[in-house]
Design an enzyme around this catalytic site. Sequence first.
Site, mmCIF file in Angstrom:
data_model
loop_
_atom_site.group_PDB
_atom_site.id
_atom_site.type_symbol
_atom_site.label_atom_id
_atom_site.label_comp_id
_atom_site.label_asym_id
_atom_site.label_seq_id
_atom_site.Cartn_x
_atom_site.Cartn_y
_atom_site.Cartn_z
ATOM 1 N N TYR A 1 37.866 48.294 19.984
ATOM 2 C CA TYR A 1 39.118 49.038 19.905
ATOM 3 C C TYR A 1 40.007 48.665 18.707
ATOM 4 C CZ TYR A 1 40.669 44.952 22.698
ATOM 5 O OH TYR A 1 40.909 43.687 23.177
ATOM 6 N N CYS B 1 26.284 28.219 67.225
ATOM 7 C CA CYS B 1 25.493 27.216 67.944
ATOM 8 C C CYS B 1 26.346 26.188 68.678
ATOM 9 C CB CYS B 1 24.542 26.502 66.985
ATOM 10 S SG CYS B 1 25.380 25.466 65.758
ATOM 11 N N CYS C 1 30.790 25.419 65.313
ATOM 12 C CA CYS C 1 30.140 26.637 64.845
ATOM 13 C C CYS C 1 30.166 27.700 65.940
ATOM 14 C CB CYS C 1 28.697 26.341 64.449
ATOM 15 S SG CYS C 1 27.751 27.810 63.992
ATOM 16 N N CYS D 1 28.388 24.741 58.895
ATOM 17 C CA CYS D 1 27.586 24.248 60.013
ATOM 18 C C CYS D 1 26.356 23.594 59.402
ATOM 19 C CB CYS D 1 27.166 25.400 60.924
ATOM 20 S SG CYS D 1 25.965 24.913 62.198
ATOM 21 N N LYS E 1 50.627 50.033 32.616
ATOM 22 C CA LYS E 1 49.776 49.643 33.743
ATOM 23 C C LYS E 1 49.970 50.569 34.938
ATOM 24 C CE LYS E 1 47.770 46.127 33.730
ATOM 25 N NZ LYS E 1 48.199 44.723 33.810
ATOM 26 N N CYS F 1 20.678 26.228 63.887
ATOM 27 C CA CYS F 1 21.695 27.234 64.203
ATOM 28 C C CYS F 1 21.092 28.629 64.065
ATOM 29 C CB CYS F 1 22.887 27.078 63.274
ATOM 30 S SG CYS F 1 24.133 28.382 63.471
ATOM 31 N N LYS G 1 42.686 51.057 29.358
ATOM 32 C CA LYS G 1 42.703 49.587 29.293
ATOM 33 C C LYS G 1 41.574 49.052 30.163
ATOM 34 C CE LYS G 1 45.731 45.582 29.796
ATOM 35 N NZ LYS G 1 44.781 44.802 30.613
ATOM 36 N N ASP H 1 39.236 46.569 32.114
ATOM 37 C CA ASP H 1 39.498 45.323 32.831
ATOM 38 C C ASP H 1 38.339 44.361 32.594
ATOM 39 O OD1 ASP H 1 41.079 43.718 34.345
ATOM 40 O OD2 ASP H 1 40.444 44.506 36.273
ATOM 41 N N GLU I 1 44.311 54.849 24.873
ATOM 42 C CA GLU I 1 42.975 54.382 25.246
ATOM 43 C C GLU I 1 43.049 53.745 26.632
ATOM 44 O OE1 GLU I 1 41.175 52.003 21.945
ATOM 45 O OE2 GLU I 1 43.067 52.466 20.949
#
Length: 733
Positions: free
Chosen positions: A284, A471, A468, A486, A374, A491, A174, A176, A172
Amino acid sequence: MLRVTMVPRSTSSDQTSSFPAPADADVAVRQRVQELRRLLTEASYAYYVLDAPIMEDSVYDQLYRELQDLETHHPDLITPDSPTQRVGEKPATQFTSVQHAVPLYSLENAFNLEEFTNWQGRWQRVLGAQAGGDRSPSIPQMGGVREVDGSAPDESGQPAPTRLTLPDYVCELKIDGSALALTYEDGVLVRGATRGDGTMGEEITQNVRTIRSIPLRLQVEKPPRRVEVRGEAFLPLTVFDQINQERKAEGLPLFANPRNAAAGTLRQLDSRIVADRKLDFFAYTLHILDEAVDLPPTQWDCLELLQRFGFRVNPERQRCQGLEAVRDYYDRWATARFQLPYLTDGVVVKLNSLALQEQLGFTQKFPRWAVALKYPAEEAPTKVERVVVQVGRTGALTPVAEFQSVQLAGTTVSRASLHNRDRLLELDLHLGDTVVVRKAGEIIPEVVRVLPELRPPQAERVVLPDRCPECGEPVVQPAGEAVTRCVNASCPAIVRGALVHWASRDALDINGLGEKLVQQLVAAQLVQSVADLYQLEAEPLAQLERLGQKSAQKLVQAIAASKQKPWSRVLYGLGIRHVGSVNAQALAAAFPDVTQLATASVDAIAAVYGIGPEIAQSVYEWFQIPANQHLIERLQAAGVQLQAAKGQIAPASNPTLAGKTFVITGTLPTLTREEAKALIQAAGGKVTESVSRKTHYLVVGENAGSKLTKAQGLGIPCLTEADLLALMGDVDR
């Protein structure tokens, strides 16, 4: 052997409830409720499990509303397996720990086919030792022949002997996501729990009910007395992308991958948020905890039975005879998995025979009869060419690495977020560094590590700027936060973000005001805040690149039309941190006028259903800033809707109701239930659906049900509609 009989789809019998209705309930109403539940359950199963709709959405919605109305007026007919009970009305205050009836073990990992071969050799040696034979046979190679039979016990009940055959495996994909354990009693879902440590998990039944592919009642006529089903809750990729787009628009951190998003969603205290996230589920594992009923003999038969129970079971499962067949399955999905609508990071291989599974048993950590094969994380080295710093609409500074293009998971990747100042320090990144990149959860590119041994001489270290980049104002990193911001409201980056958000579909929905035009407006200094939009005229707009007189006139008209958008959309459009479109609707219902919200205390805001302390604090602080107060004044002068439409109940906040919890039952003389709820919330109270010791008042109308009996037993004050209005100060309606 378990015998299962499906309920015929043509029958009108109630397959969704075995709970007794009150004797005095109207027979016709009870029959209609049962019929509606049957129709809705069948339609939901066809749509969410079979992916084969049998009913138009509009018809489903109409039937659902009819069932809701009937259950509202006959609350004693509500049962836990009703389709209306998929979304809880009362947020949990915390989750409680529960013990799994059967331990929920994790799986041993094999990271390549050689490790899988070694795993097979180990379980074969265990069986050989149990049989008193060779305790250390040679490990079979791919395609080897001396393997152990995986069949069921013989007629005498003894395990099948070792002989020359290929093992029978079930493979089956797997998924995630996040593991769940679901308990059914007499066919009805009674508990959903997280995996936890495998022995103890967290009880999250209210959230599990919102997952449409999980049946509230097993779809068989005579289910076992007690069943536990294991499976994986996950976010489809399209849903994950949509959630991240919404979070980006709201200035919230993005989820790194669907797995983290699914796990975080399941632990939300408010089940309405879980319902909005649209989790899915694959079953499952099946445990029948009923001594009178036997499990089927194989894992494959269990998966088939789970389907008959009404669960989604992964359609890509396959029986595989021996190592060669497992290898072919594994190799095929190594690339084909990227075309799936969900993430998978490997293949789960289980011995098909449940008798062999029982014989092999468990180690201290893992079952001996299953392994997770895996896929290796796809990584690639590349060279960083530069790092740019982006400024979002909330002022958050995000460093982004731009590097030489590489191929990952079937796509070309040339940039990845470095997240924040702390991550930069952790990586110790220098310009020109060679880095290893991958796609987190096969979706989001990320820099995994730096290869300092390949660093060019005199390479310059990458640091987040103190000012920033948009600005030039100093930036700050608030205590307890990883984000550097900022805080200059003027800005250009913040202004651009605010304008784009204001014009977005869920906010003021201003047609024609897109990101490119916003950039031009800000660069030409025609607009410095959303209030400036309502001062624009067609003539200067027509001078902008690719606009023209006709388009400019249409834009001015679209901006003017946005003044009629409701107060809830305006509130969302203001871009207050942590306030999404759903929260904005809740706040606008509770505070139907901007003045009420602007002068409300943190506690009064937090008392609104669905609004937690963090959101309440953010809203309160936003309205304390003088620049924001000036913005509200300008929007009000421009004619933007900052209060509920005429005719909507909008009482003033009542400090005596702040934080009080109400429950409404029965039919009120002049108010609908929603109107009464809006009155209470706007006055600072909170409305829930169930009576408990935390309930302060029960508002009672005609045909009150069991809630009245329970409230009287707990000594909770009961109010008529007139009492409620008097308590609120006899609001002028």
